[in-house]
Design a protein around this motif. Structure first.
Motif, PDB file in Angstrom:
ATOM      1  N   GLU A   1      -8.008 -51.587  -9.702  1.00 34.00           N
ATOM      2  CA  GLU A   1      -7.070 -50.497  -9.990  1.00 34.00           C
ATOM      3  C   GLU A   1      -7.261 -49.352  -8.993  1.00 34.00           C
ATOM      4  OE1 GLU A   1      -6.874 -47.280 -13.538  1.00 34.00           O
ATOM      5  OE2 GLU A   1      -6.920 -49.383 -14.174  1.00 34.00           O
ATOM      6  N   TYR A   2      -8.515 -48.983  -8.729  1.00 37.60           N
ATOM      7  CA  TYR A   2      -8.812 -47.868  -7.834  1.00 37.60           C
ATOM      8  C   TYR A   2      -8.389 -48.139  -6.392  1.00 37.60           C
ATOM      9  CZ  TYR A   2     -11.658 -45.721 -11.525  1.00 37.60           C
ATOM     10  OH  TYR A   2     -12.092 -45.155 -12.691  1.00 37.60           O
ATOM     11  N   VAL A   3      -8.477 -49.391  -5.955  1.00 36.45           N
ATOM     12  CA  VAL A   3      -8.138 -49.706  -4.557  1.00 36.45           C
ATOM     13  C   VAL A   3      -6.802 -50.444  -4.441  1.00 36.45           C
ATOM     14  CG1 VAL A   3     -10.507 -49.634  -3.714  1.00 36.45           C
ATOM     15  CG2 VAL A   3      -9.570 -51.800  -4.528  1.00 36.45           C
TER      16      VAL A   3
ATOM     17  N   LEU B   1     -11.759 -63.835   2.639  1.00 36.40           N
ATOM     18  CA  LEU B   1     -12.322 -62.830   3.520  1.00 36.40           C
ATOM     19  C   LEU B   1     -11.442 -61.592   3.421  1.00 36.40           C
ATOM     20  CD1 LEU B   1     -14.433 -62.089   5.615  1.00 36.40           C
ATOM     21  CD2 LEU B   1     -12.939 -63.051   7.367  1.00 36.40           C
ATOM     22  N   ALA B   2     -12.069 -60.466   3.135  1.00 37.39           N
ATOM     23  CA  ALA B   2     -11.316 -59.219   3.014  1.00 37.39           C
ATOM     24  C   ALA B   2     -10.727 -58.833   4.364  1.00 37.39           C
ATOM     25  CB  ALA B   2     -12.236 -58.111   2.505  1.00 37.39           C
TER      26      ALA B   2
ATOM     27  N   LEU C   1     -11.327 -53.690   3.593  1.00 39.38           N
ATOM     28  CA  LEU C   1     -12.685 -53.190   3.813  1.00 39.38           C
ATOM     29  C   LEU C   1     -12.675 -51.675   4.030  1.00 39.38           C
ATOM     30  CD1 LEU C   1     -14.246 -55.962   6.070  1.00 39.38           C
ATOM     31  CD2 LEU C   1     -14.672 -55.521   3.636  1.00 39.38           C
ATOM     32  N   TYR C   2     -11.678 -51.181   4.741  1.00 38.93           N
ATOM     33  CA  TYR C   2     -11.553 -49.740   4.959  1.00 38.93           C
ATOM     34  C   TYR C   2     -11.378 -49.014   3.623  1.00 38.93           C
ATOM     35  CZ  TYR C   2      -9.584 -45.248   6.241  1.00 38.93           C
ATOM     36  OH  TYR C   2      -9.344 -43.902   6.342  1.00 38.93           O
ATOM     37  N   ASN C   3     -10.490 -49.531   2.789  1.00 39.55           N
ATOM     38  CA  ASN C   3     -10.238 -48.901   1.489  1.00 39.55           C
ATOM     39  C   ASN C   3     -11.477 -48.957   0.589  1.00 39.55           C
ATOM     40  OD1 ASN C   3      -7.610 -48.194   2.121  1.00 39.55           O
ATOM     41  ND2 ASN C   3      -6.767 -50.098   1.339  1.00 39.55           N
ATOM     42  N   LEU C   4     -12.176 -50.074   0.608  1.00 36.39           N
ATOM     43  CA  LEU C   4     -13.391 -50.195  -0.200  1.00 36.39           C
ATOM     44  C   LEU C   4     -14.483 -49.271   0.328  1.00 36.39           C
ATOM     45  CD1 LEU C   4     -13.364 -54.048  -0.715  1.00 36.39           C
ATOM     46  CD2 LEU C   4     -13.130 -52.327  -2.517  1.00 36.39           C
TER      47      LEU C   4
ATOM     48  N   GLU D   1     -17.684 -44.676  -0.432  1.00 35.24           N
ATOM     49  CA  GLU D   1     -18.288 -43.658   0.428  1.00 35.24           C
ATOM     50  C   GLU D   1     -19.402 -44.240   1.300  1.00 35.24           C
ATOM     51  OE1 GLU D   1     -19.333 -40.638  -2.472  1.00 35.24           O
ATOM     52  OE2 GLU D   1     -17.348 -39.734  -2.281  1.00 35.24           O
ATOM     53  N   VAL D   2     -19.095 -45.369   1.922  1.00 37.04           N
ATOM     54  CA  VAL D   2     -19.991 -45.992   2.892  1.00 37.04           C
ATOM     55  C   VAL D   2     -19.215 -46.184   4.187  1.00 37.04           C
ATOM     56  CG1 VAL D   2     -21.377 -47.199   1.151  1.00 37.04           C
ATOM     57  CG2 VAL D   2     -19.429 -48.373   2.193  1.00 37.04           C
ATOM     58  N   ASP D   3     -19.942 -46.322   5.278  1.00 35.94           N
ATOM     59  CA  ASP D   3     -19.318 -46.618   6.560  1.00 35.94           C
ATOM     60  C   ASP D   3     -18.849 -48.072   6.514  1.00 35.94           C
ATOM     61  OD1 ASP D   3     -19.148 -47.501   9.430  1.00 35.94           O
ATOM     62  OD2 ASP D   3     -19.777 -45.427   9.741  1.00 35.94           O
ATOM     63  N   ILE D   4     -17.735 -48.367   7.122  1.00 37.27           N
ATOM     64  CA  ILE D   4     -17.209 -49.732   7.112  1.00 37.27           C
ATOM     65  C   ILE D   4     -18.218 -50.704   7.743  1.00 37.27           C
ATOM     66  CG2 ILE D   4     -15.953 -49.577   9.290  1.00 37.27           C
ATOM     67  CD1 ILE D   4     -13.682 -51.191   7.849  1.00 37.27           C
ATOM     68  N   LYS D   5     -19.071 -50.212   8.624  1.00 35.24           N
ATOM     69  CA  LYS D   5     -20.098 -51.046   9.256  1.00 35.24           C
ATOM     70  C   LYS D   5     -21.081 -51.601   8.229  1.00 35.24           C
ATOM     71  CE  LYS D   5     -20.056 -48.121  13.268  1.00 35.24           C
ATOM     72  NZ  LYS D   5     -20.905 -47.191  14.022  1.00 35.24           N
ATOM     73  N   TYR D   6     -21.178 -50.961   7.076  1.00 38.21           N
ATOM     74  CA  TYR D   6     -22.088 -51.415   6.025  1.00 38.21           C
ATOM     75  C   TYR D   6     -21.825 -52.878   5.663  1.00 38.21           C
ATOM     76  CZ  TYR D   6     -23.854 -52.184   1.310  1.00 38.21           C
ATOM     77  OH  TYR D   6     -24.472 -52.708   0.212  1.00 38.21           O
TER      78      TYR D   6
END
Length: 69
Positions: free
Chosen positions: A30-32, A48-49, A54-57, A62-67
């Motif tokens: 719901e949130y994304v 595979l996202a 991945l950007y939205n998640l 509140e993490v860098d997409i590189k995570y």
């Protein structure tokens, strides 16, 4: 790293972030603005996202997409 391992690793990281926030798949979806089924498939490594997902998640958690990599 093979694509299967990448899917599984990303899915596991998303699931761990979701559980750390005590969110159900339904609430996260719901949130994304996704379906619960799609979240489930990503978490299980079936899908595979996309970069957009991945950007939205990453933004939501509140993490860098590189995570995810």
């Amino acid at each position: 790293m093979g694509i299967r391992k990448l899917r599984n690793d990303i899915g596991r990281k998303i699931k761990n972030l979701r559980l750390d926030k005590n969110l159900s798949q339904e609430k996260l979806a719901e949130y994304v603005n996704m379906s619960r089924e799609h979240i489930s498939c990503i978490e299980r490594g079936k899908n595979l996202a996309t970069v957009e997902t991945l950007y939205n998640l990453a933004k939501f958690f509140e993490v860098d997409i590189k995570y995810f990599f």
